[in-house]
Design an enzyme around this catalytic site. Structure first.
Site, PDB file in Angstrom:
ATOM      1  N   ASP A   1     -10.789   2.019  -3.231  1.00 16.11           N
ATOM      2  CA  ASP A   1     -11.306   1.791  -1.877  1.00 16.11           C
ATOM      3  C   ASP A   1     -12.825   1.826  -1.871  1.00 16.11           C
ATOM      4  O   ASP A   1     -13.442   1.513  -0.852  1.00 16.11           O
ATOM      5  CB  ASP A   1     -10.766   2.860  -0.912  1.00 16.11           C
TER       6      ASP A   1
ATOM      7  N   ASP B   1       0.831  -1.221   0.000  1.00 18.17           N
ATOM      8  CA  ASP B   1       0.000   0.000   0.000  1.00 18.17           C
ATOM      9  C   ASP B   1       0.858   1.261   0.000  1.00 18.17           C
ATOM     10  O   ASP B   1       2.063   1.229   0.304  1.00 18.17           O
ATOM     11  CB  ASP B   1      -0.895  -0.022   1.249  1.00 18.17           C
TER      12      ASP B   1
HETATM   13  C1  GLA Z   1      -5.741   1.842   2.183  1.00 19.06           C
HETATM   14  C2  GLA Z   1      -6.177   0.671   1.332  1.00 19.06           C
HETATM   15  C3  GLA Z   1      -7.237  -0.114   2.061  1.00 19.06           C
HETATM   16  C4  GLA Z   1      -6.692  -0.589   3.380  1.00 19.06           C
HETATM   17  C5  GLA Z   1      -6.206   0.591   4.181  1.00 19.06           C
HETATM   18  C6  GLA Z   1      -5.493   0.143   5.422  1.00 19.06           C
HETATM   19  O1  GLA Z   1      -6.734   2.796   2.284  1.00 19.06           O
HETATM   20  O2  GLA Z   1      -6.627   1.090   0.090  1.00 19.06           O
HETATM   21  O3  GLA Z   1      -7.656  -1.204   1.273  1.00 19.06           O
HETATM   22  O4  GLA Z   1      -5.650  -1.493   3.161  1.00 19.06           O
HETATM   23  O5  GLA Z   1      -5.309   1.407   3.445  1.00 19.06           O
HETATM   24  O6  GLA Z   1      -5.051   1.197   6.175  1.00 19.06           O
END
Ligand code: GLA
Length: 727
Positions: free
Chosen positions: A547, A477
């Site tokens: 997301d 990420d």
């Molecule tokens: C980001 C990712 C999510 C999740 C969060 C965790 O927003 O896109 O899918 O993994 O971080 O903090």
């Protein structure tokens, strides 16, 4: 594939269906002549050269065309007679600019070289790929610029990149685009790009070109959710199945610019490359600089054909490693199920259900390290949070493996929390501008990957963690934009190199880690789809698309993403309702129908599902296992756009052409509607297709020309997946 005509001094690059022609003109200027549908090589194309236009800037030293301002140039520089936007610019040691690049030599050879330190498409044994390297020289300054063109004949793709070798005094490159193409009659074209923001990435945007410069870019340190490094120019009436489209996509994950400058003669200078804004790279004598690669696709069969060219190339000759060619894992991710509030017991309760419904992999998301209960600490302290996981990662992995599940883990290696032991020990390791207080984003700072010590630290802890347990998947990420970008280790003069050095550092880490752990499946992520680009796909074959896991929103996001990225690259999960991003409640079936063509999984608390939902989930996993290869290796046809209608549809045709899957979605309820028919694409007109759910038999011609009725009630959130088998 690539020829050079010694008499006309024209280079002719041809793929299966396209030609790209440029040549050496008077005084060794490199001029662009043609890009489009295939034409015979013997055509001389000099009629493309017009000397009739007036110019306020002209040379009288033997250049009868008068001014390069009037010509279609192949790799333009600024400051002599071409006063449009340049593809290349630099400042020399004496403060002068005006680089003058002239043809010097060229080489044509089979295959395609690697790009030093950068991701790129590649060829394999037996591929019909050739490369042309054209050397341009500024003889006054002894600056050598090499334009590289690789032709993928069967894929219908041409890639371009640029390398600079400085054999003269020190100079600073301020613009180095990867591709620039001057196209005549730009008033005939629309400008298409993909834009958005967090949770609404890659919406298709389309406007007619206008005189002047129009572009999209990123100044955020990553490709970003705001704009994608993709641009297409299409005829005004081009659609999914017809019309001319020129497109460029950059194999890069940092700041970019892509656009078109239309001059007074309707010549459009289409371009893509590293964003010249805030970019500067000093080259001492003997140093070189390599630009990222641009992928150029032309189609005269509309946007659908363009997308399928990108999809195939990226699936087969951009993505690498063992997961390129095999069906990947159906997974459960605990993020939307528990967020950071979990312990081993809770995770195992979800995992048991995951096994029950047939999933392969359990992914433990954020919150497993340091003291991370909220997102304001611990990034950088990659030590297991023992209160949550008393048996460590290996203990959890063993229990999951005993259940018959693989274990996957979330990491965010590019970041550091100010509240972390790492930051307290190394505050200089964060990106920062001298004398400025660094801004946080999600209470975190960005590590300075331009530094070797930071890269070594990152590679070491990742190697340790990945070796500490049976980890078979990583979600990588990156959760903020970059601000106050600077590096404490670089000289003042080189601060303008930090954005690009960061990306080179990131690529070095990714290359090391992904080759050290070839059996781990990597998925990239950046607050969802904030870094969905070909650069990342070279290292990690899939990206968490957004997301926003709401089924309706995803219909749009995945449609836009498919403009240049294949469904095999899109992470897509069934999540809980009311949805956590938009509070919408959609049927469980629809959530499955939307996620199934992507890299499928669940992101909800499976232990809270009703018995009925568990049965549907089981069915979805079964369908994914059965049809994954159709979605991921077959051809995708977009039939009805959600951006144009509240009903939308797409169909996939398997690689062997025997299976056809039609997906239909309705996002809004409307009463008393007109009849709607969905016409499929990509079938064999004379073949017979049998619909699995009711045994109905249709010819391919019927399905493609007459189509099948919409068939659903007019309530909202309807969806269907219909499978046809070719007889
Ligand atoms: C980001 C990712 C999510 C999740 C969060 C965790 O927003 O896109 O899918 O993994 O971080 O903090």
């Amino acid at each position: 594939m690539i020829t050079f005509n010694k008499d006309s001094r024209f280079f002719h690059l041809s793929t299966k269906n396209t030609s790209y022609v440029f040549g050496v003109y008077q005084m060794n200027h490199l001029i662009h002549l043609y890009w489009g549908a295939k034409i015979p090589e013997e055509n001389v194309l000099t009629h493309y050269l017009s000397t009739q236009r007036m110019s306020f800037s002209a040379r009288d030293d033997g250049f009868t065309a008068g001014s390069t301002d009037n010509l279609t140039m192949e790799y333009p520089t600024f400051g002599s007679t071409d006063l449009r936007s340049p593809a290349f610019d630099c400042v020399f040691a004496d403060g002068s600019r005006v680089p003058q690049l002239r043809y010097y030599s060229h080489k044509i050879y089979d295959g395609k070289p690697k790009l030093e330190g950068l991701p790129a498409t590649y060829c394999e044994e037996g591929d019909k790929v050739q490369t042309l390297e054209v050397e341009l020289v500024d003889s006054v300054k002894d600056l050598h610029v090499f334009l590289n063109y690789s032709v993928f004949e069967d894929y219908d793709v041409i890639t371009r990149s640029v390398r600079v070798e400085n054999r003269g005094e020190k100079c600073k490159i301020t613009t180095i685009l990867s591709a620039s193409v001057d196209l005549n009659s730009a008033h005939n074209y629309d400008f298409i790009h993909l834009d958005g923001a967090w949770a609404k990435e890659r919406a298709v945007n389309r406007q007619p070109l206008f005189h002047g410069k129009q572009s999209v870019d990123s100044k955020r340190g990553a490709t970003s959710a705001h704009h994608n490094c993709f641009v297409a120019l299409s005829e005004h009436n081009a659609n999914e199945t017809m019309g001319e489209v020129y497109s460029m996509n950059l194999v890069y994950s940092g700041n970019f610019e892509a656009g078109c400058e239309v001059d007074s003669y309707d010549t459009g200078r289409m371009f893509i490359g590293i964003n010249p804004f805030e970019f500067g790279w000093t080259l001492e004598n003997g140093e070189t600089f390599q630009s990222p690669e641009a992928v150029l696709v032309y189609s005269n069969k509309g946007l659908g054909a363009m997308s399928r060219i990108y999809h195939k190339l990226y699936r087969e000759r951009l993505c690498r490693g063992k997961f390129r060619d095999i069906e990947r894992y159906a997974l459960i991710n605990n993020w939307e199920a528990t967020y950071m509030r979990f312990n081993e017991e809770k995770l195992l309760a979800i995992a048991e259900k995951a096994k029950d419904i047939g999933l392969d992999l359990f992914v433990l998301d954020d919150g497993w390290f340091g003291k991370r209960d909220v997102d304001n600490c611990s990034l950088g302290d990659w030590v297991v949070y023992k209160e949550k996981l008393p048996n460590g990662l290996s203990g959890l992995a063993q229990k999951l493996n005993a259940l018959g599940l693989k274990f996957g883990l979330w990491v965010e290696p590019e970041m550091v929390s100010p509240n972390s032991d790492l930051y307290r020990a190394h505050p200089d390791w964060a990106l920062q501008t001298k004398g400025r207080v660094p801004s946080t984003g999600r209470t975190q700072l960005v590590l300075d990957l331009s530094r070797k010590d930071v890269r070594e630290f990152t590679i070491n802890w990742l190697t340790e963690i990945l070796s500490s347990a049976n980890i078979e998947y990583i979600k990588w990420d990156m959760n903020r934009n970059m601000t106050e970008v600077g590096s404490l280790l670089l000289s003042d003069e080189r601060q303008s190199e930090v954005y690009h050095r960061y990306i080179l550092g990131l690529y070095e880490i990714l290359e090391t880690i992904t080759s050290r752990f070839p059996n781990i499946l990597f998925e990239s992520c950046s607050g969802g789809g904030g870094r969905f680009d070909p650069g990342m796909l070279h290292y990690m074959p899939q990206t968490w698309t957004s997301d926003d896991s709401d089924a309706v929103e995803r219909v749009y996001i995945q449609y836009g993403t498919s403009m240049c990225y294949p469904y095999s690259a899109m992470g897509a999960h069934v999540s809980a309702c009311p949805n956590h991003q938009v509070r919408r409640t959609t049927p469980f079936e629809m959530r499955g129908h939307v996620a199934l063509p992507g890299q499928f999984g669940f992101e909800l608390d499976l232990s809270k599902l009703t018995d009925e939902e568990i049965e549907i989930a089981k069915q979805q996993v079964k369908e994914y296992k059965e049809f994954g290869a159709v979605f991921h290796r077959g051809d995708c046809y977009r039939l009805i756009s959600p951006f144009e209608s509240h009903i939308s549809a797409l169909n996939f045709v398997s690689e062997d052409k025997n299976t056809v899957i039609l997906l239909r979605y309705r996002t809004v309820a409307k009463p008393n509607e007109p009849y709607a028919f969905v016409k499929l694409q990509g079938l064999e007109p004379d073949a017979i297709y049998v619909r699995r759910d009711n045994g109905a038999r249709y010819s391919g011609a019927f399905l493609m020309n007459a189509g099948i009725p919409w068939e659903f009630a007019s309530t909202e959130y309807q969806s269907a997946m219909t499978v046809f088998d070719k007889q």
